[in-house]
Write a protein that holds these residues in place. Structure first.
Motif, mmCIF file in Angstrom:
data_model
loop_
_atom_site.group_PDB
_atom_site.id
_atom_site.type_symbol
_atom_site.label_atom_id
_atom_site.label_comp_id
_atom_site.label_asym_id
_atom_site.label_seq_id
_atom_site.Cartn_x
_atom_site.Cartn_y
_atom_site.Cartn_z
ATOM 1 N N ILE A 198 0.841 -1.184 0.000
ATOM 2 C CA ILE A 198 0.000 0.000 0.000
ATOM 3 C C ILE A 198 0.881 1.241 0.000
ATOM 4 C CG2 ILE A 198 -1.751 1.294 1.266
ATOM 5 C CD1 ILE A 198 -2.719 -1.360 2.414
ATOM 6 N N SER A 199 0.577 2.163 -0.909
ATOM 7 C CA SER A 199 1.349 3.400 -0.995
ATOM 8 C C SER A 199 0.735 4.458 -0.091
ATOM 9 C CB SER A 199 1.377 3.894 -2.444
ATOM 10 O OG SER A 199 2.062 5.111 -2.532
ATOM 11 N N VAL A 200 1.567 5.106 0.710
ATOM 12 C CA VAL A 200 1.119 6.160 1.615
ATOM 13 C C VAL A 200 1.857 7.448 1.253
ATOM 14 C CG1 VAL A 200 1.032 6.939 4.017
ATOM 15 C CG2 VAL A 200 0.647 4.528 3.483
ATOM 16 N N GLU A 201 1.104 8.533 1.076
ATOM 17 C CA GLU A 201 1.752 9.813 0.856
ATOM 18 C C GLU A 201 2.278 10.304 2.193
ATOM 19 O OE1 GLU A 201 0.936 14.015 -1.407
ATOM 20 O OE2 GLU A 201 -0.649 13.282 -0.087
ATOM 21 N N ARG A 202 3.578 10.385 2.317
ATOM 22 C CA ARG A 202 4.170 10.722 3.607
ATOM 23 C C ARG A 202 3.941 12.174 3.980
ATOM 24 N NH1 ARG A 202 9.998 9.848 3.736
ATOM 25 N NH2 ARG A 202 9.702 10.016 5.993
ATOM 26 N N PHE A 203 4.011 13.063 3.005
ATOM 27 C CA PHE A 203 3.910 14.489 3.296
ATOM 28 C C PHE A 203 2.937 15.159 2.330
ATOM 29 C CE2 PHE A 203 8.384 13.217 4.198
ATOM 30 C CZ PHE A 203 8.273 13.202 5.571
ATOM 31 N N PRO A 204 1.825 15.681 2.827
ATOM 32 C CA PRO A 204 0.864 16.361 1.943
ATOM 33 C C PRO A 204 1.325 17.744 1.513
ATOM 34 C CG PRO A 204 0.121 16.486 4.216
ATOM 35 C CD PRO A 204 1.333 15.603 4.216
ATOM 36 N N MET A 205 2.263 18.343 2.253
ATOM 37 C CA MET A 205 2.713 19.695 1.931
ATOM 38 C C MET A 205 3.704 19.692 0.771
ATOM 39 S SD MET A 205 4.398 18.229 4.616
ATOM 40 C CE MET A 205 3.994 18.918 6.223
ATOM 41 N N ASP A 206 3.776 20.833 0.073
ATOM 42 C CA ASP A 206 4.712 20.986 -1.032
ATOM 43 C C ASP A 206 6.009 21.595 -0.499
ATOM 44 O OD1 ASP A 206 5.742 21.025 -3.621
ATOM 45 O OD2 ASP A 206 3.834 21.655 -4.482
ATOM 46 N N ILE A 207 6.869 22.035 -1.398
ATOM 47 C CA ILE A 207 8.114 22.694 -0.996
ATOM 48 C C ILE A 207 7.776 24.092 -0.494
ATOM 49 C CG2 ILE A 207 10.325 23.593 -1.822
ATOM 50 C CD1 ILE A 207 10.376 21.298 -3.838
ATOM 51 N N PRO A 208 8.203 24.475 0.708
ATOM 52 C CA PRO A 208 7.907 25.817 1.211
ATOM 53 C C PRO A 208 8.797 26.858 0.540
ATOM 54 C CG PRO A 208 9.313 24.661 2.760
ATOM 55 C CD PRO A 208 8.995 23.678 1.668
ATOM 56 N N TYR A 209 8.376 28.119 0.652
ATOM 57 C CA TYR A 209 9.199 29.175 0.071
ATOM 58 C C TYR A 209 10.053 29.842 1.140
ATOM 59 C CZ TYR A 209 5.655 32.656 1.601
ATOM 60 O OH TYR A 209 4.799 33.441 2.323
ATOM 61 N N GLY A 210 11.098 30.530 0.683
ATOM 62 C CA GLY A 210 11.988 31.244 1.596
ATOM 63 C C GLY A 210 13.402 31.283 1.049
ATOM 64 N N TRP A 211 14.319 31.741 1.887
ATOM 65 C CA TRP A 211 15.752 31.736 1.573
ATOM 66 C C TRP A 211 16.346 30.413 2.026
ATOM 67 C CZ3 TRP A 211 17.829 35.259 -1.487
ATOM 68 C CH2 TRP A 211 17.270 36.545 -1.553
ATOM 69 N N PHE A 212 17.093 29.756 1.134
ATOM 70 C CA PHE A 212 17.664 28.451 1.452
ATOM 71 C C PHE A 212 19.155 28.404 1.080
ATOM 72 C CE2 PHE A 212 13.156 27.585 0.742
ATOM 73 C CZ PHE A 212 12.839 26.813 1.851
ATOM 74 N N PHE A 213 19.899 27.664 1.880
ATOM 75 C CA PHE A 213 21.308 27.377 1.595
ATOM 76 C C PHE A 213 21.416 26.644 0.259
ATOM 77 C CE2 PHE A 213 24.599 24.224 1.331
ATOM 78 C CZ PHE A 213 25.718 24.739 1.947
ATOM 79 N N VAL A 214 22.362 27.084 -0.599
ATOM 80 C CA VAL A 214 22.723 26.290 -1.776
ATOM 81 C C VAL A 214 24.222 26.006 -1.837
ATOM 82 C CG1 VAL A 214 20.729 26.909 -3.196
ATOM 83 C CG2 VAL A 214 22.769 28.353 -3.267
ATOM 84 N N ALA A 215 25.022 26.721 -1.032
ATOM 85 C CA ALA A 215 26.464 26.456 -0.970
ATOM 86 C C ALA A 215 27.051 27.295 0.156
ATOM 87 C CB ALA A 215 27.165 26.818 -2.281
#
Length: 335
Positions: free
Chosen positions: A2-19
């Motif tokens: 049985i497949s369960v969707e673990r997280f109903p939320m999408d990617i949140p917005y904001g400032w994120f580390f990239v390097a």
């Protein structure tokens, strides 16, 4: 199965580390995967960082595989089209007449970039909205060059989770006892102000000394969440320590988590230095994030959990974090 969707939320917005800034040198071109897509990260010869979608707007070549920095932009390895850090095509070397669209708008998706705290931050928003709050700067990191504070001590994990689940751990008071073996975790005082969440807890901590004696010290722990991607903790007491918590979504259910510490400089034989190192070990080990990772990797998000009075302000935190998602119906209308 049985497949369960673990997280109903999408990617949140904001400032994120990239390097980390010091890991991206002038002329560097790197392929990275964040925000559900493949991207190319580069630094121009003048020192400006750029983050673009990976595939050339011309015929789709991957800029991260053979693309090269040329002055203030990056050139595609296929036909040498040049793009600046804002996604504008600045040169097509063989064209006698540039396509008119190239003068009207950027043809490559580009992410707004700022550099603070020795981190390259990218602004992600699913509707490409411009940034409407800033990255908070840490004076302690600015004092590293003055040798008042230690160089950043960096740790990195890839986790099958998302920034909200990771940040929620801080308000889940009950788990500190059963996962981390901590009996006394003061809730402290919490305030909310738009995209900012602040908490301050004061108490005491008992630590073993180098001679084996146990001593108790007053401590103050101040935590600030600045949107979905910047969180930091200042610990003051016998030593002063700053922790940057950098959680960047790779996809909606996978993220990279980085902890970066600095503390005041002490002689490496001193009690203060050993206590600072001990505190870091507690945060990253089984008594800290290493204890949480197996649970994060396998848990699901219960939208309507059954809670009791010892669980901490979980629903209040979720209400705060909800602002960093664009509702699905709003996104669909914009597409």
């Amino acid at each position: 199965m049985i497949s369960v969707e673990r997280f109903p939320m999408d990617i949140p917005y904001g400032w994120f580390f990239v390097a980390y800034s010091d890991e991206l040198q002038a002329g560097d071109v790197k392929t990275v995967q964040y925000f559900g897509e493949e991207l190319v990260l580069f630094r121009t010869l003048s020192g400006k960082a750029g983050l673009l979608e990976a595939y050339c707007a011309h015929l789709g070549a991957h800029l991260g595989h053979g693309g090269k920095v040329d002055q203030d932009g990056i050139r595609c390895p296929f036909h040498a089209w040049a793009y600046n850090t804002e996604g504008w095509a600045t040169d097509v070397p063989y064209a006698k007449k540039m396509p008119p669209i190239l003068s009207r708008r950027p043809c490559m998706k580009a992410y707004p970039i700022v550099e603070k705290n020795n981190v390259v931050w990218a602004w992600y928003h699913p509707e490409k909205a411009e940034p409407f709050f800033d990255v908070i700067e840490h004076e302690e990191i600015g004092q590293i060059a003055d040798e008042q504070w230690e160089e950043l001590d960096r740790y990195h994990w890839t986790i099958l989770s998302n920034p909200q689940e990771i940040a929620e751990n801080g308000v889940d008071i009950a788990h500190f006892r059963y996962v981390h073996g901590m009996d006394d975790v003061p809730e402290g005082k919490t305030s909310y102000d738009g995209h900012l969440r602040r908490s301050i807890a004061e108490g005491q901590r008992t630590l073993p000394m180098p001679d084996g004696e146990m001593k108790t010290f007053p401590t103050r722990v101040e935590t600030v969440q600045n949107g979905a991607g910047q969180k930091y903790t200042r610990i003051t007491g016998i030593t002063d320590t700053l922790l940057m918590v950098l959680a960047t979504p790779v996809t909606k259910d996978k993220c990279e988590l980085r902890f970066a510490f600095t503390h005041r400089k002490f002689d490496k034989e001193s009690m203060e230095y050993n206590i600072a190192r001990m505190a870091i070990a507690l945060v990253i080990g089984q008594t800290g994030v290493e204890g949480d990772i197996p649970i994060w990797n396998h848990k699901i998000h219960r939208k309507n959990p059954i809670l009791c009075d010892g669980d901490g302000p979980i629903m209040q935190f979720r209400e705060y974090f909800e602002q960093f998602y664009v509702p699905a119906e709003q996104r669909a209308a914009a597409e």
